[in-house]
Design a protein around this motif. Structure first.
Motif, short mmCIF file in Angstrom:
data_model
loop_
_atom_site.label_atom_id
_atom_site.label_comp_id
_atom_site.label_asym_id
_atom_site.label_seq_id
_atom_site.Cartn_x
_atom_site.Cartn_y
_atom_site.Cartn_z
N TRP A 135 -7.79 -3.23 11.16
CA TRP A 135 -6.73 -2.27 10.86
C TRP A 135 -5.36 -2.96 10.89
O TRP A 135 -4.50 -2.65 10.05
CB TRP A 135 -6.77 -1.13 11.86
N SER A 136 -5.18 -3.89 11.78
CA SER A 136 -3.92 -4.63 11.84
C SER A 136 -3.73 -5.48 10.59
O SER A 136 -2.61 -5.62 10.07
CB SER A 136 -3.89 -5.52 13.08
N VAL A 137 -4.83 -6.07 10.10
CA VAL A 137 -4.75 -6.83 8.85
C VAL A 137 -4.36 -5.92 7.69
O VAL A 137 -3.49 -6.26 6.87
CB VAL A 137 -6.11 -7.51 8.56
N LEU A 138 -4.97 -4.74 7.61
CA LEU A 138 -4.67 -3.79 6.55
C LEU A 138 -3.21 -3.35 6.61
O LEU A 138 -2.54 -3.25 5.57
CB LEU A 138 -5.59 -2.57 6.65
N LEU A 139 -2.70 -3.11 7.81
CA LEU A 139 -1.29 -2.71 7.93
C LEU A 139 -0.36 -3.82 7.48
O LEU A 139 0.64 -3.57 6.80
CB LEU A 139 -0.99 -2.32 9.39
N ALA A 140 -0.68 -5.05 7.86
CA ALA A 140 0.16 -6.18 7.44
C ALA A 140 0.19 -6.29 5.92
O ALA A 140 1.25 -6.49 5.31
CB ALA A 140 -0.35 -7.47 8.08
N ILE A 141 -0.98 -6.15 5.29
CA ILE A 141 -1.05 -6.21 3.83
C ILE A 141 -0.25 -5.06 3.21
O ILE A 141 0.45 -5.24 2.21
CB ILE A 141 -2.52 -6.16 3.36
N SER A 142 -0.28 -3.90 3.83
CA SER A 142 0.43 -2.73 3.32
C SER A 142 1.94 -2.96 3.35
O SER A 142 2.65 -2.67 2.37
CB SER A 142 0.07 -1.50 4.14
N PHE A 143 2.45 -3.46 4.47
CA PHE A 143 3.89 -3.72 4.57
C PHE A 143 4.32 -4.82 3.59
O PHE A 143 5.37 -4.73 2.97
CB PHE A 143 4.26 -4.12 6.00
N LEU A 144 3.51 -5.86 3.47
CA LEU A 144 3.84 -6.94 2.55
C LEU A 144 3.78 -6.47 1.10
O LEU A 144 4.51 -6.98 0.24
CB LEU A 144 2.91 -8.13 2.77
N LEU A 180 -12.56 -3.64 14.86
CA LEU A 180 -12.03 -2.56 14.03
C LEU A 180 -10.51 -2.50 14.15
O LEU A 180 -9.80 -2.32 13.15
CB LEU A 180 -12.65 -1.22 14.45
N ALA A 181 -10.00 -2.66 15.37
CA ALA A 181 -8.55 -2.65 15.57
C ALA A 181 -7.90 -3.85 14.89
O ALA A 181 -6.80 -3.75 14.34
CB ALA A 181 -8.24 -2.66 17.07
N LYS A 182 -8.58 -4.99 14.92
CA LYS A 182 -8.03 -6.19 14.27
C LYS A 182 -8.02 -6.04 12.75
O LYS A 182 -7.05 -6.43 12.09
CB LYS A 182 -8.84 -7.41 14.69
#
Length: 407
Positions: free
Chosen positions: A380-389, A376-378
């Motif tokens: 969420w990290s993918v989602l955050l990376a996509i959001s910043f990009l 789940l934490a991983k």
């Protein structure tokens, strides 16, 4: 002179001064507009005086740019608004409070001028002045609606051909105000019976007009005389036009700037970044209450902390852009050199933020994927990376990066 109003029940607004270039603005009384119309209806003559040579006036009234027949055309200082078989030349003008339109039945010696001192509820000023002109024309110059048809198979094929998203050619293209293009896209929808619908083009009843094809690639409003036409080359739509806006063709939106996928992605990115920002103090309070320490290694903790700082900075950046664009598009008083330092500073701030936060997000993703954290934490990290990009992509495509305050 009448005062301008935001709401009829509100206080009058200050006199509007339009400083935008190159058009400028002019304020005139109703009587002066009547004299102006008479002069044009008489090809430059008013009383015993002549303010335009007859040949000059005729050239203004007849020199046309025909970009999409059979629709109305642009003229010199005017545009066509032909109706019921009569030649009409028109010029409209819109400020923040005042909304005006001049129509000249140039061959009939008749002029109609309407000016409203408020936009009205849901932009009613546009419907009022257009509706008044139509009703006036139907009363004094009646004529049947233009008819025609194409077979149902062809109509369905053409409707699906032009279905899609379009953007006005009258737009900011290379400045940061291009971000408005993300919200200003017009949709053309194909219906089951071979007609088309354009949700942004509404009738006096507030409902979208429906359009039936009366000639190849020419559609007429089922309830009126206005038309839409499309220009096709190599089975691709080059542009579409609308009778009432001959100065503003609509061009297909490229896939890479389409709101169909960018707006939902931006909404998810914004929610993720705001959620990550708010989770920072929330989780700290919960851990403090229960006396729990985070189970993170030192590099993971550093990445975790930096990505939350990045989320906060990115959220503040988005808020700043929303406020700036809202100010510039909502009140002409905010447009001017006094805004240049703020614009330049925000654009430079955006350069720093989108590059730095994207790098932090990717580094955090790399750390999380290599760690023993839960899936789940991983994710969420993918989602955050996509959001910043996503913010990085929008900033590049819509010209938010840079230094220049030109717009």
């Amino acid at each position: 002179m009448s005062k301008g109003y935001s709401l009829a029940s509100g206080d009058p607004k200050p006199f509007e001064i339009d400083t935008t270039q190159p058009d400028g603005a002019l304020s005139a009384s109703g009587g002066d507009m009547g004299r102006f119309m008479i002069a044009h209806l008489q090809n430059g003559a008013f009383g015993a005086s002549r303010i335009l040579e007859e040949a000059t006036a005729v050239r203004m009234h007849t020199t046309a740019w025909e970009f999409l027949p059979p629709l109305n055309r642009m003229l010199l200082g005017f545009y066509e608004n032909n109706l019921n078989g009569h030649r009409v030349i028109t010029h409209g003008g819109d400020l923040q409070w005042f909304h005006s339109e001049l129509n000249l039945f140039i061959d009939d010696g008749v002029g109609v001028f309407v000016s409203l001192n408020s936009l009205g509820k849901d932009g009613a000023a546009e419907q009022i002045r257009t509706g008044f002109f139509r009703e006036f024309s139907d009363r004094y110059f009646p004529a049947p609606l233009p008819e025609g048809s194409v077979d149902l198979e062809t109509a369905a094929a053409h409707a699906h051909l032009i279905a899609g998203r379009y953007i006005s050619s009258r737009r900011s293209h290379e400045s940061f105000l291009a971000a408005l293009n993300l919200l200003g896209q017009t949709r053309v929808l194909a219906t089951e019976n071979g007609s088309i619908s354009v949700p942004d083009l509404k009738g006096l009843n507030g409902e979208p007009k429906r359009w039936r094809e009366i000639a190849p690639l020419v559609w007429r409003n089922i309830g009126g005389p206005d038309r839409i036409a499309a220009k096709i080359e190599k089975d691709r739509v080059i542009c579409i036009g609308y009778d009432e806006l001959p100065f503003m063709p609509f061009q297909p939106v490229p896939w890479w700037s389409s709101a169909a996928w960018l707006l939902p992605l931006l909404a998810v990115a914004g929610a993720a970044l705001v959620g990550n920002t708010l989770a920072w103090p929330a989780t700290a309070l919960v851990r403090r209450h229960y006396g729990v320490r985070p189970d993170l290694t030192r590099p993971e903790a550093r990445a975790h902390r930096l990505v939350r700082i990045a989320s906060l900075l990115a959220t503040l950046m988005v808020i700043a852009w929303v406020v700036l664009i809202q100010l510039l598009s909502g009140d002409l008083g905010w447009i001017g050199p006094h805004m240049n330092p703020w614009i330049s500073s925000l654009r430079l701030f955006t350069v720093v933020i989108v590059f730095t936060t994207s790098a932090i997000a990717l580094w955090n993703l790399w750390k999380m994927l290599r760690s023993r954290r839960k899936w789940l934490a991983k994710i969420w990290s993918v989602l955050l990376a996509i959001s910043f990009l996503t913010l990085f992509y929008v900033a590049v495509v819509f010209h938010l990066l840079g230094y220049s305050a030109k717009y």
